[in-house]
Write a protein that holds these residues in place. Sequence first.
Motif, PDB file in Angstrom:
ATOM      1  N   VAL A 123       1.140  -0.787   0.045  1.00 29.39           N
ATOM      2  CA  VAL A 123      -0.137   0.287  -0.524  1.00 29.39           C
ATOM      3  C   VAL A 123       1.008   1.199   0.274  1.00 29.39           C
ATOM      4  CG1 VAL A 123      -1.802   1.495   1.054  1.00 29.39           C
ATOM      5  CG2 VAL A 123      -1.597  -1.288   1.063  1.00 29.39           C
ATOM      6  N   ALA A 124       1.938   1.329   0.918  1.00 33.20           N
ATOM      7  CA  ALA A 124       2.756   2.329   0.576  1.00 33.20           C
ATOM      8  C   ALA A 124       3.594   2.942  -0.563  1.00 33.20           C
ATOM      9  CB  ALA A 124       3.280   2.181   1.822  1.00 33.20           C
ATOM     10  N   VAL A 125       4.241   1.404  -0.265  1.00 28.39           N
ATOM     11  CA  VAL A 125       5.350   1.245  -1.551  1.00 28.39           C
ATOM     12  C   VAL A 125       4.723   1.556  -3.317  1.00 28.39           C
ATOM     13  CG1 VAL A 125       6.632  -0.035  -3.463  1.00 28.39           C
ATOM     14  CG2 VAL A 125       6.708   0.063  -1.143  1.00 28.39           C
ATOM     15  N   LEU A 126       3.226   1.287  -3.586  1.00 29.66           N
ATOM     16  CA  LEU A 126       2.227   1.441  -4.706  1.00 29.66           C
ATOM     17  C   LEU A 126       1.947   2.899  -4.744  1.00 29.66           C
ATOM     18  CD1 LEU A 126       0.798  -1.476  -5.471  1.00 29.66           C
ATOM     19  CD2 LEU A 126       2.494  -0.357  -6.671  1.00 29.66           C
ATOM     20  N   THR A 127       1.907   3.522  -3.611  1.00 29.94           N
ATOM     21  CA  THR A 127       0.813   4.973  -3.419  1.00 29.94           C
ATOM     22  C   THR A 127       2.131   6.034  -3.694  1.00 29.94           C
ATOM     23  OG1 THR A 127      -0.922   4.016  -1.747  1.00 29.94           O
ATOM     24  CG2 THR A 127      -0.052   6.291  -1.779  1.00 29.94           C
TER      25      THR A 127
ATOM     26  N   ARG B  93     -10.433   6.583  -2.283  1.00 35.46           N
ATOM     27  CA  ARG B  93     -10.853   5.424  -3.368  1.00 35.46           C
ATOM     28  C   ARG B  93     -10.373   3.981  -3.500  1.00 35.46           C
ATOM     29  NH1 ARG B  93     -15.577   3.790  -1.266  1.00 35.46           N
ATOM     30  NH2 ARG B  93     -17.333   5.774  -1.756  1.00 35.46           N
ATOM     31  N   LEU B  94      -8.524   4.454  -3.886  1.00 38.04           N
ATOM     32  CA  LEU B  94      -7.346   3.999  -4.429  1.00 38.04           C
ATOM     33  C   LEU B  94      -7.193   3.196  -3.274  1.00 38.04           C
ATOM     34  CD1 LEU B  94      -5.029   2.891  -6.413  1.00 38.04           C
ATOM     35  CD2 LEU B  94      -4.036   5.530  -5.966  1.00 38.04           C
ATOM     36  N   LEU B  95      -6.740   4.160  -1.784  1.00 40.89           N
ATOM     37  CA  LEU B  95      -5.997   3.021  -0.781  1.00 40.89           C
ATOM     38  C   LEU B  95      -7.168   2.009  -0.440  1.00 40.89           C
ATOM     39  CD1 LEU B  95      -5.613   6.216   1.300  1.00 40.89           C
ATOM     40  CD2 LEU B  95      -3.820   4.666  -0.066  1.00 40.89           C
ATOM     41  N   GLU B  96      -8.764   2.073  -0.145  1.00 44.38           N
ATOM     42  CA  GLU B  96      -9.629   1.047   0.047  1.00 44.38           C
ATOM     43  C   GLU B  96      -8.969  -0.028  -0.944  1.00 44.38           C
ATOM     44  OE1 GLU B  96     -14.141   2.182   0.339  1.00 44.38           O
ATOM     45  OE2 GLU B  96     -13.330   2.087  -1.569  1.00 44.38           O
TER      46      GLU B  96
ATOM     47  N   PRO C  84     -13.430   3.506 -10.998  1.00 43.37           N
ATOM     48  CA  PRO C  84     -13.774   4.637 -12.109  1.00 43.37           C
ATOM     49  C   PRO C  84     -12.955   5.320 -13.358  1.00 43.37           C
ATOM     50  CG  PRO C  84     -15.518   4.823 -10.775  1.00 43.37           C
ATOM     51  CD  PRO C  84     -14.247   3.798 -10.144  1.00 43.37           C
ATOM     52  N   VAL C  85     -11.675   5.216 -12.594  1.00 43.82           N
ATOM     53  CA  VAL C  85     -10.471   6.510 -13.204  1.00 43.82           C
ATOM     54  C   VAL C  85      -9.930   5.009 -14.537  1.00 43.82           C
ATOM     55  CG1 VAL C  85      -9.877   8.095 -11.442  1.00 43.82           C
ATOM     56  CG2 VAL C  85      -8.176   5.649 -11.907  1.00 43.82           C
ATOM     57  N   GLY C  86      -9.965   4.191 -14.179  1.00 47.53           N
ATOM     58  CA  GLY C  86      -9.052   3.049 -15.189  1.00 47.53           C
ATOM     59  C   GLY C  86      -8.505   1.903 -14.487  1.00 47.53           C
ATOM     60  N   PHE C  87      -7.078   2.050 -15.429  1.00 43.11           N
ATOM     61  CA  PHE C  87      -6.429   0.855 -14.957  1.00 43.11           C
ATOM     62  C   PHE C  87      -5.252   2.377 -13.533  1.00 43.11           C
ATOM     63  CE2 PHE C  87      -1.932   0.079 -13.912  1.00 43.11           C
ATOM     64  CZ  PHE C  87      -1.582  -0.393 -14.173  1.00 43.11           C
ATOM     65  N   THR C  88      -5.331   1.611 -12.682  1.00 45.49           N
ATOM     66  CA  THR C  88      -4.475   1.848 -11.801  1.00 45.49           C
ATOM     67  C   THR C  88      -3.405   0.918 -10.960  1.00 45.49           C
ATOM     68  OG1 THR C  88      -6.063   1.408  -9.490  1.00 45.49           O
ATOM     69  CG2 THR C  88      -5.777   3.545 -10.818  1.00 45.49           C
ATOM     70  N   GLN C  89      -2.503   0.879  -9.542  1.00 45.38           N
ATOM     71  CA  GLN C  89      -1.720   0.210  -8.549  1.00 45.38           C
ATOM     72  C   GLN C  89      -2.640  -0.520  -8.840  1.00 45.38           C
ATOM     73  OE1 GLN C  89      -2.090   3.908  -9.161  1.00 45.38           O
ATOM     74  NE2 GLN C  89      -0.177   4.737  -7.536  1.00 45.38           N
ATOM     75  N   ALA C  90      -4.038  -0.328  -8.169  1.00 46.61           N
ATOM     76  CA  ALA C  90      -4.609  -1.583  -7.404  1.00 46.61           C
ATOM     77  C   ALA C  90      -5.045  -2.575  -8.763  1.00 46.61           C
ATOM     78  CB  ALA C  90      -5.897  -1.177  -7.049  1.00 46.61           C
ATOM     79  N   ASP C  91      -4.781  -2.218 -10.018  1.00 47.41           N
ATOM     80  CA  ASP C  91      -5.247  -3.251 -10.966  1.00 47.41           C
ATOM     81  C   ASP C  91      -3.822  -4.196 -10.808  1.00 47.41           C
ATOM     82  OD1 ASP C  91      -8.017  -2.914 -12.037  1.00 47.41           O
ATOM     83  OD2 ASP C  91      -6.987  -0.893 -12.105  1.00 47.41           O
ATOM     84  N   ALA C  92      -2.887  -3.589 -10.990  1.00 45.74           N
ATOM     85  CA  ALA C  92      -1.833  -4.391 -11.154  1.00 45.74           C
ATOM     86  C   ALA C  92      -1.244  -4.859  -9.515  1.00 45.74           C
ATOM     87  CB  ALA C  92      -0.369  -3.343 -11.084  1.00 45.74           C
TER      88      ALA C  92
END
Length: 268
Positions: A113-117, A139-142, A195-203
């Motif tokens: 969570v910390a590294v990707l953020t 929402r990204l952190l969630e 909703p924004v599309g591809f993010t760190q969470a998807d990776a």
Amino acid sequence: MFRLPRDQCNAPILLSSGYLCNAFRQQDERLPVLHPSEALKLKGVTMKLYFSPGACSLAAHIMLNETGLPHELVKVDLKEKKTADNQDYTTINPRGAVPALEIAPGVVLTQNVAVLTYIGQQSDNTEFHPVPDSLEFYRLLEALGFCEDVHGAIGALFAPNVPDATREKLMGLIGRRLAQVEAILDRGDNGYLLPVGFTQADALMAVILNWTTPLKIDISAYPKVSVLRDKVFARPAAQKALKEEGLIWTCNGFVPVRKCLCHSCFKS
């Protein structure tokens, strides 16, 4: 004594641990001193990612490629807790896990969570770094936190000699988590977690989902989950990360280079 590499002799000293600071100061009293928080403001610094091939650190590797941020890679033997150059990895991350990201000399972040953020916040892509304290940021952190829920469920099966009763309970939990991922994707309209599309969470989610192959977890009942995984690994940044970790994407997920010899993979 820790000695500053010759090619970093003009780098600022970071007030992280006392012994590092003192060692640097003894080498050159003229070097500026920074508080660790100042490291967050440094731009253009080459980060160092400590990784193990195919582990959850692959998500950070993918995102470093996505953002184009300067970085170096250091392979870690998680069993021996040694780096490729024979350092004791627990001196870098006392917990001995990957990823660990050195963001400036002597300053290391751990935990996905910390590294990707952090990687996202350094990039120019607004999808990767929503405005801090905004709803999109939380929402990204969630989403990253939910990825770690899935991580804990699936990753537990890598433990040696899991009793049958424990495995049965874990499979029930994994099924619930996969159903939750499928429901999130079904509610959206872009095939990604946000909703924004591809993010760190998807990776991160794609890396975790890929472990279902070696663990022989059938995910065919979750078609959107499978599509998310495949879509992420089709991205050039993911393909580059796989090659850099000595892995290839095959019909059986990613495996060490030259391991998969089936006809369809051999042709590709």
